[in-house]
Structure formats: C-alpha cells, structure tokens
Design an enzyme around this catalytic site. Sequence first.
Site, short mmCIF file in Angstrom:
data_model
loop_
_atom_site.label_atom_id
_atom_site.label_comp_id
_atom_site.label_asym_id
_atom_site.label_seq_id
_atom_site.Cartn_x
_atom_site.Cartn_y
_atom_site.Cartn_z
N GLY A 71 0.92 -1.08 0.09
CA GLY A 71 0.23 0.00 0.12
C GLY A 71 0.77 1.23 -0.19
N SER A 79 -5.38 -0.93 15.33
CA SER A 79 -6.44 -0.21 14.69
C SER A 79 -5.71 1.21 14.67
CB SER A 79 -7.77 -0.01 15.01
OG SER A 79 -7.77 0.13 16.44
N HIS A 103 -13.18 11.81 10.14
CA HIS A 103 -11.87 11.37 9.39
C HIS A 103 -12.02 12.01 7.87
CE1 HIS A 103 -11.09 8.23 12.10
NE2 HIS A 103 -9.86 8.21 11.67
N LYS A 154 -12.05 8.25 3.52
CA LYS A 154 -12.02 7.04 4.48
C LYS A 154 -13.22 5.91 4.08
CE LYS A 154 -11.45 5.18 9.18
NZ LYS A 154 -10.41 4.51 8.94
N GLY A 209 -11.80 2.03 12.52
CA GLY A 209 -11.23 0.76 13.64
C GLY A 209 -10.97 1.11 14.78
N1 NAP Z 1 -3.81 1.78 12.08
C1 NAP Z 1 -3.75 2.87 12.00
O1 NAP Z 1 -3.19 3.70 12.73
C2 NAP Z 1 -4.29 3.66 10.64
C3 NAP Z 1 -3.80 4.83 10.26
C4 NAP Z 1 -4.33 5.53 8.93
C5 NAP Z 1 -5.14 4.53 8.22
N2 NAP Z 1 -5.42 3.22 8.50
C6 NAP Z 1 -5.97 2.28 7.53
O2 NAP Z 1 -4.88 2.05 6.43
C7 NAP Z 1 -5.78 1.56 5.32
C8 NAP Z 1 -5.18 2.51 4.25
O3 NAP Z 1 -5.59 4.05 4.33
P1 NAP Z 1 -5.04 5.00 3.53
O4 NAP Z 1 -5.93 6.17 3.63
O5 NAP Z 1 -3.56 5.20 3.33
O6 NAP Z 1 -5.74 4.57 2.01
P2 NAP Z 1 -5.30 4.84 0.59
O7 NAP Z 1 -4.68 6.22 0.49
O8 NAP Z 1 -6.79 4.70 -0.35
O9 NAP Z 1 -4.09 3.90 -0.07
C9 NAP Z 1 -4.50 2.46 -0.19
C10 NAP Z 1 -3.15 1.65 -0.56
O10 NAP Z 1 -3.56 0.47 -0.84
C11 NAP Z 1 -3.51 -0.19 -2.12
N3 NAP Z 1 -4.85 -0.93 -2.39
C12 NAP Z 1 -6.13 -0.53 -2.73
N4 NAP Z 1 -6.77 -1.67 -3.20
C13 NAP Z 1 -5.60 -2.59 -3.47
C14 NAP Z 1 -5.83 -3.96 -3.63
N5 NAP Z 1 -6.95 -4.57 -4.17
N6 NAP Z 1 -4.94 -4.61 -3.84
C15 NAP Z 1 -3.47 -4.32 -3.39
N7 NAP Z 1 -3.45 -3.01 -2.95
C16 NAP Z 1 -4.44 -1.96 -3.07
C17 NAP Z 1 -3.36 1.18 -2.96
O11 NAP Z 1 -2.61 1.13 -4.10
P3 NAP Z 1 -3.10 1.64 -5.50
O12 NAP Z 1 -2.45 3.14 -5.30
O13 NAP Z 1 -2.09 0.95 -6.44
O14 NAP Z 1 -4.70 1.36 -5.75
C18 NAP Z 1 -2.88 2.25 -2.05
O15 NAP Z 1 -1.45 2.14 -2.14
C19 NAP Z 1 -7.10 2.04 5.56
O16 NAP Z 1 -8.05 0.71 6.08
C20 NAP Z 1 -7.06 2.82 6.81
O17 NAP Z 1 -8.33 2.76 7.65
C21 NAP Z 1 -4.83 2.79 9.77
#
Ligand code: NAP
Length: 246
Positions: free
Chosen positions: A7, A109, A140, A144, A150
């Site tokens: 990601g 989360s 958020h 999102k 989470g």
């Molecule tokens: N735990 C924590 O502290 C925390 C903090 C922030 C976010 N999060 C979570 O992290 C996740 C990502 O958030 P974000 O805001 O960074 O999302 P985002 O900007 O949409 O990025 C998603 C990433 O996942 C990849 N991806 C999407 N669909 C995919 C698939 N089917 N197969 C493989 N790769 C795929 C995308 O690649 P492409 O660009 O190539 O599509 C991109 O690199 C969410 O679930 C969010 O809730 C957690």
Amino acid sequence: MNLVVVGATGRTGSEIVAEASGRGHDVVGVATTSDTVEDVRVYPSEDLPELLDDADAVVDFTVPEATREYAGVIAEAGVPYVVGTTGFGEAGIETLRAASESIAVLKASNFARGVQALLRVVEAGVEALPDYDVELTETHHSGKRDAPSGTANTILDVVDSTREAALERTHGREGEHSREDSEVGVHVRRAGTVRGEHELLLAGNDELLTLTHRAESRRVFAAGAVDAAEWLTGQEPGWYGFDDVL
Ligand SMILES: NC(=O)c1ccc[n+]([C@@H]2O[C@H](COP(=O)([O-])OP(=O)(O)OC[C@H]3O[C@@H](n4cnc5c(N)ncnc54)[C@H](OP(=O)(O)O)[C@@H]3O)[C@@H](O)[C@H]2O)c1
C-alpha cells in the site's frame, strides 16, 4: 532492516516509506501497479512473493480484501507482518489469526501512542462513572472507506469490557424516541482532510467529561508502524498489538 510496505502509494503507506527510509531501512513498496514513492521503487502485487525472499518485515496499510489475499503469501514466506488496515469482518480477522500461527502478526487499529494512552484513560473514566451516558464521535477525511473507524470500534470494545456488558451501538439518531440507558451513541463524520479525531463523552449527574485524541498528521501513524516493524522482527509467531511495542 529490509522492509516491504504494502500500500506504498497510499496516503499512509507513502508516509511509512518516507519514515522507514529516513531511519535508514532498505524499503521496497507494493501496490496494485508499479510506481515510485519518495524515490523508493513500488512493485505490483504479483511481485510480492519474490520480494519476501529478502524481507525482515512487511507493513500493510491497504484494504481488507488485499490484506486477506496477502496474509497467506506472507505467512508462507515466514515474514513478520504489521497490519494497519482497518475495516475487517470476522472472516478477515480469522485469516490474520490463522497466519499468526506461523508468523508474528501485529495488528492495530491505531498506531498513535496517544491513542494507546486514550484507551487506558477511557477504561479509567468508564470505571469511575459507571452510570453515565456514553457517546462516541469520530471524524476522518472524506476518502476513508470504513465507518465507524477501527479506532472507534476499539474504544467501544474497551467501554463494553469495562462495563462488563455490551452496550447497544446506536449509529446516529433520527426520529422521536429518547435515549435508552443500554445504548452508546456512535457518530461518524467524514469531511475534508481530517487525519483522525476521536471523542468519548461521558455525561451524568449534571456534569460532562470529554476524552479526545486528534492526529495532526499521518506521520504519527507512520512512526508507530515503523516502531512496530522494528520491534516485531525477531518475535516468535503469535498475535501482537501496539501496546506490546510500547
Ligand atoms: N492503524 C492505523 O493507525 C491507521 C492509520 C491510518 C489509516 N489506516 C488504515 O489504513 C488503510 C489505508 O488507508 P489510506 O488512507 O492510506 O488508504 P489509501 O490512500 O486509499 O491507500 C490504499 C493503498 O492500498 C492499495 N490498494 C488498494 N486496493 C488494493 C488491492 N485490491 N490490492 C492491493 N493494494 C491495494 C493502494 O494501491 P494503488 O494506489 O495501487 O491502488 C494504495 O497504495 C485503511 O484501512 C485505513 O483505515 C490505519
């Protein structure tokens, strides 16, 4: 450490690439297509098995369906796995639990240290005020996908376990009926570029206590996720949380 960031092109993944590279780790990225992020090469998902040959840890901030697919491949390669992705159903959690039988899996989360502290404060507040009404609000950015977040679910789980009874989660309110003592209101806002805010409100006895955490940038999640990857390398197979790292 050789780190694979799955990601890597995402909002959080790109921050993790920057944080890990800044700490001197050798980083490669994985996304749906090849790319470059912060001068780090990003490979398409099909290349993951090969990249795992040299990896010390994987960090995954993607979508639940991608994580479920990757978990088996990463478990087979025997590489410690940090999962920040949120929004899993029961089957997703089961897949990760199964992987944790052969590799170290750390799922959180929220990788902000302040949220770990908040969870302890929530427990103390709910314990001290057993009859007070509880309402949770989270905000958020508009991109999102999962709601409630989470982190919101984790806070609600802490409320339930502290009260020793699951409160009924009422998502938003509409219409004409007053609040039941057995419910916890859950309010979700999606707007602009908000990095993440969670507020727990406890009210009763003519007073009100609010417990709030606000992430000011995604760097806080990136720093926590890289801390977790550094810690997880060398741990025995099993299921870990961010509090284990702290
Ligand atoms: N735990 C924590 O502290 C925390 C903090 C922030 C976010 N999060 C979570 O992290 C996740 C990502 O958030 P974000 O805001 O960074 O999302 P985002 O900007 O949409 O990025 C998603 C990433 O996942 C990849 N991806 C999407 N669909 C995919 C698939 N089917 N197969 C493989 N790769 C795929 C995308 O690649 P492409 O660009 O190539 O599509 C991109 O690199 C969410 O679930 C969010 O809730 C957690």
